[in-house]
Design an enzyme around this catalytic site. Sequence first.
Site, PDB file in Angstrom:
ATOM      1  N   ASP A  79       0.836  -1.205   0.000  1.00 43.41           N
ATOM      2  CA  ASP A  79       0.000   0.000   0.000  1.00 43.41           C
ATOM      3  C   ASP A  79       0.870   1.253   0.000  1.00 43.41           C
ATOM      4  OD1 ASP A  79      -2.312   1.493   0.040  1.00 43.41           O
ATOM      5  OD2 ASP A  79      -2.704   1.210   2.177  1.00 43.41           O
ATOM      6  N   GLY A 106       0.059   5.398  -4.409  1.00 43.46           N
ATOM      7  CA  GLY A 106      -0.534   6.677  -4.809  1.00 43.46           C
ATOM      8  C   GLY A 106       0.068   7.838  -4.018  1.00 43.46           C
ATOM      9  N   ARG A 107       0.184   7.621  -2.693  1.00 40.13           N
ATOM     10  CA  ARG A 107       0.744   8.697  -1.842  1.00 40.13           C
ATOM     11  C   ARG A 107       2.208   8.958  -2.178  1.00 40.13           C
ATOM     12  NH1 ARG A 107      -1.180   5.945   3.349  1.00 40.13           N
ATOM     13  NH2 ARG A 107      -1.829   4.416   1.797  1.00 40.13           N
ATOM     14  N   HIS A 150       2.785   3.181  -8.941  1.00 39.39           N
ATOM     15  CA  HIS A 150       2.648   1.749  -9.216  1.00 39.39           C
ATOM     16  C   HIS A 150       3.899   1.217  -9.937  1.00 39.39           C
ATOM     17  CE1 HIS A 150      -1.316   1.940  -7.697  1.00 39.39           C
ATOM     18  NE2 HIS A 150      -1.842   2.589  -8.718  1.00 39.39           N
ATOM     19  N   ASN A 191     -10.742  -2.888  -6.209  1.00 43.59           N
ATOM     20  CA  ASN A 191      -9.915  -1.947  -6.986  1.00 43.59           C
ATOM     21  C   ASN A 191     -10.503  -1.606  -8.358  1.00 43.59           C
ATOM     22  OD1 ASN A 191      -6.742  -3.190  -5.665  1.00 43.59           O
ATOM     23  ND2 ASN A 191      -7.909  -1.391  -5.072  1.00 43.59           N
ATOM     24  N   ARG A 206     -11.655   2.021  -9.021  1.00 42.06           N
ATOM     25  CA  ARG A 206     -10.728   3.137  -9.264  1.00 42.06           C
ATOM     26  C   ARG A 206     -10.955   3.725 -10.664  1.00 42.06           C
ATOM     27  NH1 ARG A 206      -5.067   2.253  -6.149  1.00 42.06           N
ATOM     28  NH2 ARG A 206      -6.063   1.695  -4.191  1.00 42.06           N
ATOM     29  N   ARG A 233      -5.245  -1.795   8.512  1.00 42.22           N
ATOM     30  CA  ARG A 233      -6.467  -2.489   8.081  1.00 42.22           C
ATOM     31  C   ARG A 233      -6.081  -3.766   7.352  1.00 42.22           C
ATOM     32  NH1 ARG A 233      -7.908   2.557   6.327  1.00 42.22           N
ATOM     33  NH2 ARG A 233      -6.999   2.256   4.267  1.00 42.22           N
ATOM     34  N   SER A 266      -8.359  -5.000   4.861  1.00 38.09           N
ATOM     35  CA  SER A 266      -8.894  -4.749   3.519  1.00 38.09           C
ATOM     36  C   SER A 266      -9.288  -6.018   2.752  1.00 38.09           C
ATOM     37  CB  SER A 266      -7.907  -3.917   2.684  1.00 38.09           C
ATOM     38  OG  SER A 266      -7.666  -2.688   3.292  1.00 38.09           O
TER      39      SER A 266
HETATM   40  C1  FPP Z   1      -1.771   0.107  -3.350  1.00 41.80           C
HETATM   41  O1  FPP Z   1      -1.351   1.442  -3.352  1.00 41.80           O
HETATM   42  C2  FPP Z   1      -1.285  -0.641  -4.502  1.00 41.80           C
HETATM   43  C3  FPP Z   1      -2.058  -1.279  -5.426  1.00 41.80           C
HETATM   44  C4  FPP Z   1      -3.534  -1.255  -5.395  1.00 41.80           C
HETATM   45  C5  FPP Z   1      -1.470  -2.006  -6.558  1.00 41.80           C
HETATM   46  C6  FPP Z   1      -0.191  -2.736  -6.287  1.00 41.80           C
HETATM   47  C7  FPP Z   1       0.539  -2.877  -7.548  1.00 41.80           C
HETATM   48  C8  FPP Z   1       1.886  -2.846  -7.692  1.00 41.80           C
HETATM   49  C9  FPP Z   1       2.829  -2.758  -6.559  1.00 41.80           C
HETATM   50  C10 FPP Z   1       2.502  -2.888  -9.020  1.00 41.80           C
HETATM   51  C11 FPP Z   1       2.278  -4.102  -9.810  1.00 41.80           C
HETATM   52  C12 FPP Z   1       2.521  -5.359  -9.107  1.00 41.80           C
HETATM   53  C13 FPP Z   1       2.719  -6.526  -9.716  1.00 41.80           C
HETATM   54  C14 FPP Z   1       2.820  -7.753  -8.903  1.00 41.80           C
HETATM   55  C15 FPP Z   1       2.859  -6.639 -11.165  1.00 41.80           C
HETATM   56  P1  FPP Z   1      -2.450   2.571  -3.500  1.00 41.80           P
HETATM   57  O2  FPP Z   1      -2.620   2.867  -4.943  1.00 41.80           O
HETATM   58  O3  FPP Z   1      -3.695   2.155  -2.813  1.00 41.80           O
HETATM   59  O4  FPP Z   1      -1.768   3.765  -2.756  1.00 41.80           O
HETATM   60  P2  FPP Z   1      -2.477   4.933  -1.898  1.00 41.80           P
HETATM   61  O5  FPP Z   1      -3.186   4.255  -0.768  1.00 41.80           O
HETATM   62  O6  FPP Z   1      -1.315   5.752  -1.451  1.00 41.80           O
HETATM   63  O7  FPP Z   1      -3.394   5.665  -2.830  1.00 41.80           O
END
Ligand code: FPP
Length: 246
Positions: A21, A24-25, A38, A69, A72, A195, A197
Amino acid sequence: MDLKSQIILDKLPRHIAIIMDGNGRWAKQHGKPRVFGHRNGVKAVRETTEAAAELGIKYLTLYAFSTENWKRPKMEVNALMTLLVETIKNEIETLNKNDIRLHAIGDIAKLPKKSYIALQQGIEITKNNQRMTLILALNYSAKWEILEATRQLALQAKSGLLQPEAIDEDVFAGALSTKGIPDPELLIRTSGESRISNFLLWQIAYSELYFTPTLWPDFRKDHLYQAIIDFQHRERRFGKISEQLV
Ligand code: FPP
């Protein structure tokens, strides 16, 4: 002493699960669009996989895309699906060289066709590898998985193949998508959120939970070592009292 050498090798968790997680941040902190986070998250995936395999962890599960997800923005979902295909294609040779088997849990048949095919190819090419199993949770949610298992067992009971009284923990676990995979002893979540989730709800009944403020794209080998060291200092009582643990 460096972190790696503080790890007790005969007390390793067999299975580590990670809620990746904070992409995005991380991107926002760098003044970039979310997809940049990502993309950098893939570096953390690579490092973590390498570190886990080097240590001798047998199963590593990464929560890569939840059933929630899909809510999104379409552009972000598309970017994540493209990244999945790219990553599998780029990494498959390295996985194979390192004797790592790729596996997936979740409703993967509902992924876009290209992602589904790349994933299936990756799974097929690496299926005989033995050192570690890398499990991607894709289009996964624990409630979906539990409902699927319940439906499957109900159908078997309805057709007379299964006696309802025979449904115990092992039978139920055998109907989950993690059939044959030991439960994770350690669950890590990055980014400071505390969490679960909708992740592995059945399987984490007795997992040790480790929350770190590190955002996923910054997660490196030392962060994994730190989580394992923390795990190794916990007393896992499984309902017993300290004095009963020898
Ligand atoms: C959560 O961060 C991350 C995800 C929903 C996607 C995870 C994907 C990757 C690490 C890249 C691809 C992975 C593979 C295995 C090919 P968030 O977007 O929820 O971050 P935030 O909470 O800061 O908005």
